[in-house]
Design a protein around this motif. Structure first.
Motif, mmCIF file in Angstrom:
data_model
loop_
_atom_site.group_PDB
_atom_site.id
_atom_site.type_symbol
_atom_site.label_atom_id
_atom_site.label_comp_id
_atom_site.label_asym_id
_atom_site.label_seq_id
_atom_site.Cartn_x
_atom_site.Cartn_y
_atom_site.Cartn_z
ATOM 1 N N LYS A 27 0.863 -1.169 0.000
ATOM 2 C CA LYS A 27 0.000 0.000 0.000
ATOM 3 C C LYS A 27 0.909 1.232 0.000
ATOM 4 O O LYS A 27 2.122 1.116 -0.125
ATOM 5 C CB LYS A 27 -0.893 -0.020 1.239
ATOM 6 N N GLY A 28 0.338 2.403 0.137
ATOM 7 C CA GLY A 28 1.158 3.601 0.247
ATOM 8 C C GLY A 28 2.001 3.545 1.514
ATOM 9 O O GLY A 28 1.518 3.163 2.580
ATOM 10 N N ILE A 29 3.268 3.944 1.420
ATOM 11 C CA ILE A 29 4.184 3.869 2.554
ATOM 12 C C ILE A 29 3.905 5.011 3.532
ATOM 13 O O ILE A 29 3.906 6.187 3.158
ATOM 14 C CB ILE A 29 5.652 3.933 2.086
ATOM 15 N N SER A 69 17.442 13.188 5.502
ATOM 16 C CA SER A 69 16.897 13.794 4.275
ATOM 17 C C SER A 69 15.585 13.130 3.880
ATOM 18 O O SER A 69 14.628 13.807 3.475
ATOM 19 C CB SER A 69 17.902 13.676 3.127
ATOM 20 N N LEU A 70 15.524 11.810 4.008
ATOM 21 C CA LEU A 70 14.311 11.066 3.664
ATOM 22 C C LEU A 70 13.144 11.498 4.556
ATOM 23 O O LEU A 70 12.025 11.715 4.085
ATOM 24 C CB LEU A 70 14.577 9.572 3.826
ATOM 25 N N ILE A 71 13.417 11.639 5.844
ATOM 26 C CA ILE A 71 12.388 12.045 6.797
ATOM 27 C C ILE A 71 11.854 13.439 6.455
ATOM 28 O O ILE A 71 10.645 13.694 6.515
ATOM 29 C CB ILE A 71 12.940 11.987 8.229
ATOM 30 N N HIS A 72 12.749 14.339 6.080
ATOM 31 C CA HIS A 72 12.339 15.700 5.731
ATOM 32 C C HIS A 72 11.626 15.760 4.379
ATOM 33 O O HIS A 72 10.728 16.587 4.188
ATOM 34 C CB HIS A 72 13.566 16.624 5.715
ATOM 35 N N LYS A 73 12.002 14.887 3.473
ATOM 36 C CA LYS A 73 11.526 14.982 2.087
ATOM 37 C C LYS A 73 10.114 14.445 1.897
ATOM 38 O O LYS A 73 9.367 14.921 1.032
ATOM 39 C CB LYS A 73 12.488 14.215 1.168
ATOM 40 N N GLU A 76 4.485 12.025 3.624
ATOM 41 C CA GLU A 76 3.602 10.861 3.774
ATOM 42 C C GLU A 76 4.090 9.886 4.844
ATOM 43 O O GLU A 76 3.335 9.027 5.309
ATOM 44 C CB GLU A 76 3.423 10.129 2.437
ATOM 45 N N ILE A 77 5.364 9.998 5.235
ATOM 46 C CA ILE A 77 5.848 9.215 6.374
ATOM 47 C C ILE A 77 5.232 9.805 7.635
ATOM 48 O O ILE A 77 5.512 10.944 8.004
ATOM 49 C CB ILE A 77 7.380 9.232 6.474
ATOM 50 N N LEU A 307 8.640 7.009 -2.588
ATOM 51 C CA LEU A 307 8.747 5.872 -1.672
ATOM 52 C C LEU A 307 8.031 4.635 -2.191
ATOM 53 O O LEU A 307 8.291 3.525 -1.721
ATOM 54 C CB LEU A 307 8.151 6.235 -0.303
ATOM 55 N N ASP A 308 7.119 4.823 -3.127
ATOM 56 C CA ASP A 308 6.246 3.725 -3.567
ATOM 57 C C ASP A 308 6.771 3.061 -4.838
ATOM 58 O O ASP A 308 6.122 3.061 -5.881
ATOM 59 C CB ASP A 308 4.818 4.250 -3.758
#
Length: 335
Positions: A27-29, A69-73, A76-77, A307-308
């Motif tokens: 599903k969506g992450i 960087s991933l957390i900031h970008k 949807e997380i 992410l998907d």
């Protein structure tokens, strides 16, 4: 072209994917679970990570920067779930907590509680309260003998003191300071296997016992099935119980759990920056695959800006552990 999810076959059981009415798709992450490394102050008998005081593997500054960087970008997380080892002992723990809180995400730390009494980690309870970190704490039983058997002599007493400390700070009482406990069954020594007890009933028992004997309160109890991975798998193999335990899990397969599996909306990241569908696949070195059959890293996710990228979840025989009975996940029972 879509690729078939890889199947790890075990002659004792039906291939997990063949149990499903349709492929196990993502599903969506919304959840990013990061295993920061294998350093830990304990060496628990059931640990699927095989963590311990002698392990040195941990996150590097480069991967920590990429994860930040991933957390900031990606807004949807919604949840950043930090695990280990003892995640608090591994490089990058506090920077990732603070990056996630700065972007409005919920932070979960999977804590063994005993870490608070190790040199250099006595500030953790206050730090967690300051940042409103949700604590998911391992307490595999409310009886001292069972806990010490699984986790080491004296761990139960340390856990009790830690829980009382957290309660004094407002954990389990303040709506913003969530304290959850985790139950694991004792590892089997013969073929009299059992699943975890019904979660809500066991939660009631935990709350009554801990309140009465130690004046401890907490929010939720999560029941976990022991998946045959890591030290649990070695334990079963030494006793020639591995194949029969897999058969037991398969015999309790519940198709109603599949819709709710944690692997469907999360990415699991190891300390090297590799991407997996779940922490168990990570420990068994079964990487997530893109629609084109490529493995992923945090760097590739950042480069793609997406992410998907995963269509099907990679499955194996131990997936029966997450789908047996009421199901099992990092958030406890699925049903």
């Amino acid at each position: 072209m879509q690729t078939q999810a890889k199947i790890i076959r075990n002659p004792a059981v039906t291939a997990f994917q063949n149990k499903l009415s349709s492929p196990l798709t993502k599903k969506g992450i919304t959840v990013l679970q990061v295993n920061l490394g294998k350093r830990c102050n304990l060496a628990c008998t059931h640990c699927h990570v095989e963590a311990g005081p002698k392990r040195t593997e941990e996150l590097s500054p480069e991967i920590c920067e990429q994860l930040t960087s991933l957390i900031h970008k990606f807004p949807e997380i919604k949840i950043v779930d930090l695990t280990g080892g003892a995640p608090e002992m591994n490089y990058g723990f506090k920077p990732l907590v603070e990056a996630a809180k700065a972007t409005g995400k919920q932070v979960i730390v999977r804590s063994n509680l005993a870490i608070y009494f190790e040199d250099g980690f006595g500030d953790l309870p206050e730090y967690f309260a300051k940042h409103q970190v949700r604590i998911v704490a391992s307490l595999p039983c409310y009886l001292a003998a069972n806990v010490d058997k699984m986790r080491g002599t004296g761990v139960f007493d340390s856990s009790v003191k830690a829980l009382q400390w957290l309660n004094q700070l407002g954990y389990g009482k303040d709506q913003h300071l969530i304290l959850d406990l985790v139950f694991n069954p004792q590892l089997p020594t013969n073929e009299k296997f059992s699943l975890a007890p019904e979660q809500s009933n066991l939660e009631r028992d935990y709350k009554m016992f801990l309140q009465e004997h130690f004046n401890i309160v907490f929010n939720n109890l999560f029941t976990f099935t022991n998946l045959p991975v890591g030290r649990t798998k070695m334990h079963l193999e030494r006793r020639k119980l591995y194949a029969s335990y897999l058969q037991f899990l398969e015999s309790h397969f519940n198709p109603s759990t599949v819709e709710h599996l944690m692997c469907r909306d999360e990415l699991s990241i190891d300390y090297l920056g590799n991407v997996y569908d779940c922490d168990f696949n990570q420990m068994m070195n079964l990487p997530a695959k893109t629609r084109n059959g490529e493995t992923l890293t945090v760097g590739k996710l950042l480069e793609a800006g997406n992410l998907d990228l995963i269509n099907e979840v990679q499955t194996a025989a131990y997936c029966y552990g997450c789908t047996a009975g009421c199901g099992s996940s990092c958030g406890g029972a699925l049903l």
